[in-house]
Structure formats: structure tokens, C-alpha cells
Motif scaffolding. Sequence first.
Motif, PDB file in Angstrom:
ATOM      1  N   UNK A 142       0.823  -1.214   0.000  1.00  0.00           N
ATOM      2  CA  UNK A 142       0.000   0.000   0.000  1.00  0.00           C
ATOM      3  C   UNK A 142       0.854   1.260   0.000  1.00  0.00           C
ATOM      4  N   UNK A 143       1.904   1.282   0.803  1.00  0.00           N
ATOM      5  CA  UNK A 143       2.797   2.440   0.883  1.00  0.00           C
ATOM      6  C   UNK A 143       4.237   1.962   0.793  1.00  0.00           C
ATOM      7  N   UNK A 144       5.137   2.855   0.419  1.00  0.00           N
ATOM      8  CA  UNK A 144       6.551   2.537   0.402  1.00  0.00           C
ATOM      9  C   UNK A 144       7.111   2.125  -0.941  1.00  0.00           C
ATOM     10  N   UNK A 145       6.308   2.194  -2.006  1.00  0.00           N
ATOM     11  CA  UNK A 145       6.809   1.790  -3.320  1.00  0.00           C
ATOM     12  C   UNK A 145       7.964   2.685  -3.759  1.00  0.00           C
ATOM     13  N   UNK A 146       7.840   3.985  -3.516  1.00  0.00           N
ATOM     14  CA  UNK A 146       8.920   4.895  -3.905  1.00  0.00           C
ATOM     15  C   UNK A 146      10.194   4.596  -3.114  1.00  0.00           C
ATOM     16  N   UNK A 147      10.056   4.189  -1.863  1.00  0.00           N
ATOM     17  CA  UNK A 147      11.222   3.828  -1.064  1.00  0.00           C
ATOM     18  C   UNK A 147      11.891   2.565  -1.614  1.00  0.00           C
ATOM     19  N   UNK A 148      11.099   1.601  -2.038  1.00  0.00           N
ATOM     20  CA  UNK A 148      11.650   0.377  -2.621  1.00  0.00           C
ATOM     21  C   UNK A 148      12.420   0.699  -3.906  1.00  0.00           C
ATOM     22  N   UNK A 149      11.865   1.566  -4.748  1.00  0.00           N
ATOM     23  CA  UNK A 149      12.547   1.956  -5.985  1.00  0.00           C
ATOM     24  C   UNK A 149      13.847   2.680  -5.669  1.00  0.00           C
ATOM     25  N   UNK A 150      13.826   3.552  -4.663  1.00  0.00           N
ATOM     26  CA  UNK A 150      15.037   4.268  -4.257  1.00  0.00           C
ATOM     27  C   UNK A 150      16.097   3.296  -3.748  1.00  0.00           C
ATOM     28  N   UNK A 151      15.700   2.325  -2.953  1.00  0.00           N
ATOM     29  CA  UNK A 151      16.649   1.338  -2.425  1.00  0.00           C
ATOM     30  C   UNK A 151      17.240   0.497  -3.564  1.00  0.00           C
ATOM     31  N   UNK A 152      16.403   0.132  -4.541  1.00  0.00           N
ATOM     32  CA  UNK A 152      16.918  -0.606  -5.705  1.00  0.00           C
ATOM     33  C   UNK A 152      17.951   0.221  -6.465  1.00  0.00           C
ATOM     34  N   UNK A 153      17.669   1.519  -6.635  1.00  0.00           N
ATOM     35  CA  UNK A 153      18.604   2.391  -7.359  1.00  0.00           C
ATOM     36  C   UNK A 153      19.908   2.554  -6.582  1.00  0.00           C
ATOM     37  N   UNK A 154      19.818   2.730  -5.274  1.00  0.00           N
ATOM     38  CA  UNK A 154      21.029   2.869  -4.465  1.00  0.00           C
ATOM     39  C   UNK A 154      21.844   1.573  -4.503  1.00  0.00           C
ATOM     40  N   UNK A 155      21.164   0.446  -4.414  1.00  0.00           N
ATOM     41  CA  UNK A 155      21.864  -0.837  -4.495  1.00  0.00           C
ATOM     42  C   UNK A 155      22.569  -1.026  -5.824  1.00  0.00           C
ATOM     43  N   UNK A 156      21.916  -0.625  -6.894  1.00  0.00           N
ATOM     44  CA  UNK A 156      22.532  -0.722  -8.224  1.00  0.00           C
ATOM     45  C   UNK A 156      23.763   0.177  -8.298  1.00  0.00           C
ATOM     46  N   UNK A 157      23.639   1.386  -7.770  1.00  0.00           N
ATOM     47  CA  UNK A 157      24.771   2.310  -7.783  1.00  0.00           C
ATOM     48  C   UNK A 157      25.927   1.815  -6.942  1.00  0.00           C
ATOM     49  N   UNK A 158      25.645   1.299  -5.740  1.00  0.00           N
ATOM     50  CA  UNK A 158      26.714   0.779  -4.885  1.00  0.00           C
ATOM     51  C   UNK A 158      27.366  -0.453  -5.502  1.00  0.00           C
ATOM     52  N   UNK A 159      26.563  -1.292  -6.157  1.00  0.00           N
ATOM     53  CA  UNK A 159      27.133  -2.453  -6.837  1.00  0.00           C
ATOM     54  C   UNK A 159      28.064  -2.050  -7.968  1.00  0.00           C
ATOM     55  N   UNK A 160      27.676  -1.023  -8.715  1.00  0.00           N
ATOM     56  CA  UNK A 160      28.529  -0.535  -9.803  1.00  0.00           C
ATOM     57  C   UNK A 160      29.826   0.056  -9.245  1.00  0.00           C
ATOM     58  N   UNK A 161      29.717   0.829  -8.161  1.00  0.00           N
ATOM     59  CA  UNK A 161      30.924   1.391  -7.544  1.00  0.00           C
ATOM     60  C   UNK A 161      31.837   0.289  -7.013  1.00  0.00           C
ATOM     61  N   UNK A 162      31.260  -0.730  -6.414  1.00  0.00           N
ATOM     62  CA  UNK A 162      32.033  -1.865  -5.905  1.00  0.00           C
ATOM     63  C   UNK A 162      32.797  -2.539  -7.045  1.00  0.00           C
ATOM     64  N   UNK A 163      32.091  -2.786  -8.150  1.00  0.00           N
ATOM     65  CA  UNK A 163      32.723  -3.438  -9.294  1.00  0.00           C
ATOM     66  C   UNK A 163      33.830  -2.557  -9.869  1.00  0.00           C
ATOM     67  N   UNK A 164      33.573  -1.286 -10.033  1.00  0.00           N
ATOM     68  CA  UNK A 164      34.593  -0.390 -10.570  1.00  0.00           C
ATOM     69  C   UNK A 164      35.796  -0.289  -9.652  1.00  0.00           C
ATOM     70  N   UNK A 165      35.556  -0.218  -8.360  1.00  0.00           N
ATOM     71  CA  UNK A 165      36.654  -0.094  -7.405  1.00  0.00           C
ATOM     72  C   UNK A 165      37.579  -1.295  -7.470  1.00  0.00           C
ATOM     73  N   UNK A 166      37.032  -2.498  -7.487  1.00  0.00           N
ATOM     74  CA  UNK A 166      37.893  -3.680  -7.472  1.00  0.00           C
ATOM     75  C   UNK A 166      38.468  -3.992  -8.848  1.00  0.00           C
ATOM     76  N   UNK A 167      37.889  -3.487  -9.922  1.00  0.00           N
ATOM     77  CA  UNK A 167      38.473  -3.690 -11.247  1.00  0.00           C
ATOM     78  C   UNK A 167      39.596  -2.701 -11.521  1.00  0.00           C
ATOM     79  N   UNK A 168      39.607  -1.568 -10.824  1.00  0.00           N
ATOM     80  CA  UNK A 168      40.679  -0.580 -11.026  1.00  0.00           C
ATOM     81  C   UNK A 168      41.974  -1.016 -10.392  1.00  0.00           C
ATOM     82  N   UNK A 169      41.921  -1.852  -9.374  1.00  0.00           N
ATOM     83  CA  UNK A 169      43.147  -2.213  -8.645  1.00  0.00           C
ATOM     84  C   UNK A 169      43.879  -3.335  -9.290  1.00  0.00           C
TER      85      UNK A 169
END
Length: 139
Positions: A112-139
Motif C-alpha cells: 500500500x505504501x513505500x513503493x517509492x522507497x523500494x525503488x530508491x533502495x533498488x537504485x542505491x543498491x545498483x549504484x553501490x554495486x557498480x561502484x564496488x565493481x569499478x573499485x575492485x576492477x581498477x586495482x
Amino acid sequence: MIAQKILLCFIGLTAGSMVAAGVFAFITLIGVVTRLAARTKTVKHIMLYEDMVVLGGTLGNILTIFEWKIPVGAWLLCLFGLFSGIYIGCQAVALAEALKVIPVFAKRIQLKVGLSLIILILAIGKGLGALWQLYFNWK
């Protein structure tokens, strides 16, 4: 020998043109540019936005094909990465919305409520996953 190179150039250009047309048709189909323009209330500039998407895709392809290096600092590179990530995130959400994945999911779990929060959490997770991958591929 020259005829073979001309034939390969022709095949490469036509195949690349077809792939690019498919990508831009996909972007247009899911409506990410029009949705962003509608949300920001700048629909009168929609043609400019579409032209910039095509120009960005074209310049990106040229830079990739010829492996040109652009001497910019780390700050500008981080800013580019941030804006690219925002655009890709918007494109992914627009695709999911076009496929009606998110509304169907919310309806099935009786959310009923919280759909926008779920979408935000998915976006943050995607961004953190991309940063994690980039960080460990640079080294």
C-alpha cells in the motif's frame, strides 16, 4: 585487397547503423526522455533532449572506436559517472515501468505504501554495486 576493405567498411557501417537505430528506437520506445521531460516540466525542449541523446551516442561511439583519450581530471570523470548512472537508472526504471513490472509486483504483494522507497533502495543498491565493481576492477 582494396575491394575487401571497402566491403568490410560497408558491412561495418551498415551493421553499426542498424544496431544504433535499434538502441535509439529502444530508448524512444520506453519513453525515458519524454518521461524525464514531463517530470521536469520542460516538454517544450523535447527535441533538444532527443538531439542530445543522439549526439551523445554518436560521440560516445566515435570515442570508443578510435580510442581517443580525453584529458579531464578525476572530478569531471566522477561527475560524468554520476550523470551516466542517473541516466541508466532512469532508463532501467522506465523500462520496468513500461513492462508494468513494478505495479504488478506491488499489487501481488499487496503493498500500500513505500513503493517509492523500494525503488530508491533498488537504485542505491545498483549504484553501490557498480561502484564496488569499478573499485575492485581498477586495482
